[in-house]
Scaffold this active site. Structure first.
Site, short mmCIF file in Angstrom:
data_model
loop_
_atom_site.label_atom_id
_atom_site.label_comp_id
_atom_site.label_asym_id
_atom_site.label_seq_id
_atom_site.Cartn_x
_atom_site.Cartn_y
_atom_site.Cartn_z
N ASN A 10 3.69 3.81 -3.67
CA ASN A 10 2.93 2.27 -3.74
C ASN A 10 3.28 1.90 -5.32
OD1 ASN A 10 1.43 0.07 -4.08
ND2 ASN A 10 -0.53 1.15 -3.36
N ARG A 94 4.97 0.93 0.24
CA ARG A 94 4.09 -0.39 0.62
C ARG A 94 4.75 -1.58 0.07
NH1 ARG A 94 -0.95 -2.14 -2.62
NH2 ARG A 94 -1.74 -3.68 -0.94
N HIS A 183 -3.90 -6.42 3.33
CA HIS A 183 -4.61 -5.38 3.60
C HIS A 183 -4.30 -4.56 4.99
CE1 HIS A 183 -8.18 -6.26 0.79
NE2 HIS A 183 -7.16 -5.46 -0.10
N ARG A 244 -12.13 -11.75 -7.62
CA ARG A 244 -11.55 -12.85 -6.94
C ARG A 244 -12.69 -13.88 -6.22
NH1 ARG A 244 -7.49 -9.54 -3.73
NH2 ARG A 244 -6.38 -8.98 -5.25
N GLU A 387 -4.50 4.18 4.04
CA GLU A 387 -3.42 3.43 4.03
C GLU A 387 -2.00 4.50 3.95
OE1 GLU A 387 -5.53 0.65 1.29
OE2 GLU A 387 -4.14 -0.62 1.93
#
Ligand code: AMP
Length: 406
Positions: A10, A94, A183, A244, A387
């Site tokens: 990643n 990823r 996601h 955010r 993940e």
């Protein structure tokens, strides 16, 4: 000997996270992280889990991703797990944005790299870093299969009614403006794992997944397929997140530009980095926010309430989208750990068959578990996301399929 190991990478703009898994039993052989790549104070932390040893740490300048991956390869080789091992089946990467082109994990070719590059305008922060990671790994092991696993892929099954913004179609299409969602790897893993927890096949159940980490998103999954998700063209839309804003009236943007004299880049930073929980109360860590709430801090209470209100709104909306819900599932840092968020988000929803058992909700555990009272119409569950395991699984499956065709 069949190769059963998968290295998951990643790659961020100045970081490289990795895990080496053995897919015979999905066990983790090593994990690690290189951070502050390109700075004088780079740091590599490597944990050789297979050897049962603690983390090893190296500090000092690591110039670029190439040097970072070589340093990781050295660490793995030190444990007898080098990238030249015949047991390594593939590297799974990823990749944040796969647009509409990539609906599944994909073996990397030059053409695939060109396509990922073409998507940079819709993922300017992430795709360049992901590409660097893939190019570096390919240069190091050119003959090894490299697989790209996209954060957007799980959401490509969304119907057009959910994926379209109600704006001029020609303008939207010319600039590839639509709702992509992110996601996806987590939503895919967690929705499947939740079905298993219920003892059902994923194809039989309707699930609302709430991925509440520093970034946060909800999805509605029907029979294993995503039908709605809360992030959009970018990861800014939807739930209140650590930094955010999630949903705002789009007019806020041009209001700030016209009235406050801010540039587009300044508004971008405000909404992505200085909003959400941090904007509301100065903290983005839910532990700290709860501590402040318990001390009577009003700003922290406001941040918590705004966060939970938005979450509840999405649960209701996705209930309506699905029509029938079998489970609501909490995951990621906040979802897995913050019992007060889970209970507050479902408070008052007994009429929808949703309730949280206070005792079960208070239990701390790293296992997938139910937290709804026995006999509830809708199950409420906590499912730790994974993940890396999902990327490794998808990568391994694809490589096995390709080998079987040979
Ligand atoms: P993630 O992005 O999934 O790693 O989630 C990170 C976020 O999870 C942090 O910013 C915290 O807000 C939250 N978090 C992690 N541990 C806890 C905890 N024990 N209790 C409450 N929130 C937590």
């Amino acid at each position: 000997m069949t190769a059963t190991r998968v290295l998951v990478l990643n790659s961020g703009s100045s970081s490289l996270k990795y895990q080496l898994l053995d897919m015979r039993d999905a066990s983790r052989l090593a994990t690690g992280l290189v951070e502050r790549i390109g700075e004088a104070t780079s740091r590599l932390v490597h944990t050789p889990l297979a050897a049962g040893a603690g983390p090893r740490e190296r500090t000092g300048p690591i110039a670029d991703h190439d040097a970072a991956l070589k340093a990781v390869a050295d660490e793995l080789a030190h444990d007898g797990l080098g990238l030249d091992s015949p047991e390594l089946a593939a590297i799974g990467h990823r990749v944040v944005h796969g647009g509409l082109r990539f609906t599944e994990p994909t073996v990397v070719t030059d053409e695939v790299l060109t396509e990922i590059e073409r998507l940079i305008p819709v993922a300017p922060l992430h795709n360049p870093a992901n590409l660097t990671g893939i190019r570096t790994a390919r240069a190091l092991r050119p003959e090894l299969p490299q697989v790209a696993v996209f954060d957007t892929a799980f959401h490509t099954t969304m119907p057009e009614a959910a994926a379209r913004y109600a704006i001029d179609v020609e303008t939207a299409d010319a600039h590839r403006i639509r709702r992509y969602g992110f996601h996806g790897t987590s939503h895919a893993y967690v929705s499947r794992r939740a079905a298993r927890l219920l003892g059902r096949d994923p194809s039989e159940v309707n699930v609302i997944v709430l991925h509440l980490g520093n970034g946060a998103s909800a999805s509605a999954v029907s029979g294993g397929r995503c039908v709605e998700t809360s992030m959009g063209l970018t990861p800014l839309e939807g739930l209140v997140m650590g930094t955010r804003s999630g949903d705002v009236d789009p007019a806020v943007t041009f209001h700030l530009m016209r009235v406050a004299g801010m540039s587009a880049d300044e508004v971008d930073v405000l909404l992505n980095k200085r909003s959400g929980l941090v904007g509301l109360c100065g903290d983005n860590d839910m532990r700290e926010i709860r501590r402040r709430v318990d001390e009577g801090d009003e700003r922290a209470a406001l941040a918590f309430d705004v966060y939970v209100h938005r979450l509840k709104k999405y649960i209701g909306a996705y209930y309506a989208v699905l029509g029938r819900v079998d489970a609501v599932v909490f995951t990621a840092g906040v979802g897995e750990n913050a019992a007060p968020v889970r209970s507050a988000a479902l408070a008052g929803l007994e009429g929808l068959g949703l309730a949280v058992d206070a005792e079960l909700n208070a239990v701390r555990s790293a296992e997938a578990r139910l937290i709804s009272p026995a006999g509830s119409r809708v199950a409420v569950a906590v499912v730790p996301t994974d993940e890396e395991l999902e990327i490794a699984r998808q990568t391994h499956e694809l490589v096995e399929k390709a080998n079987a065709r040979k």
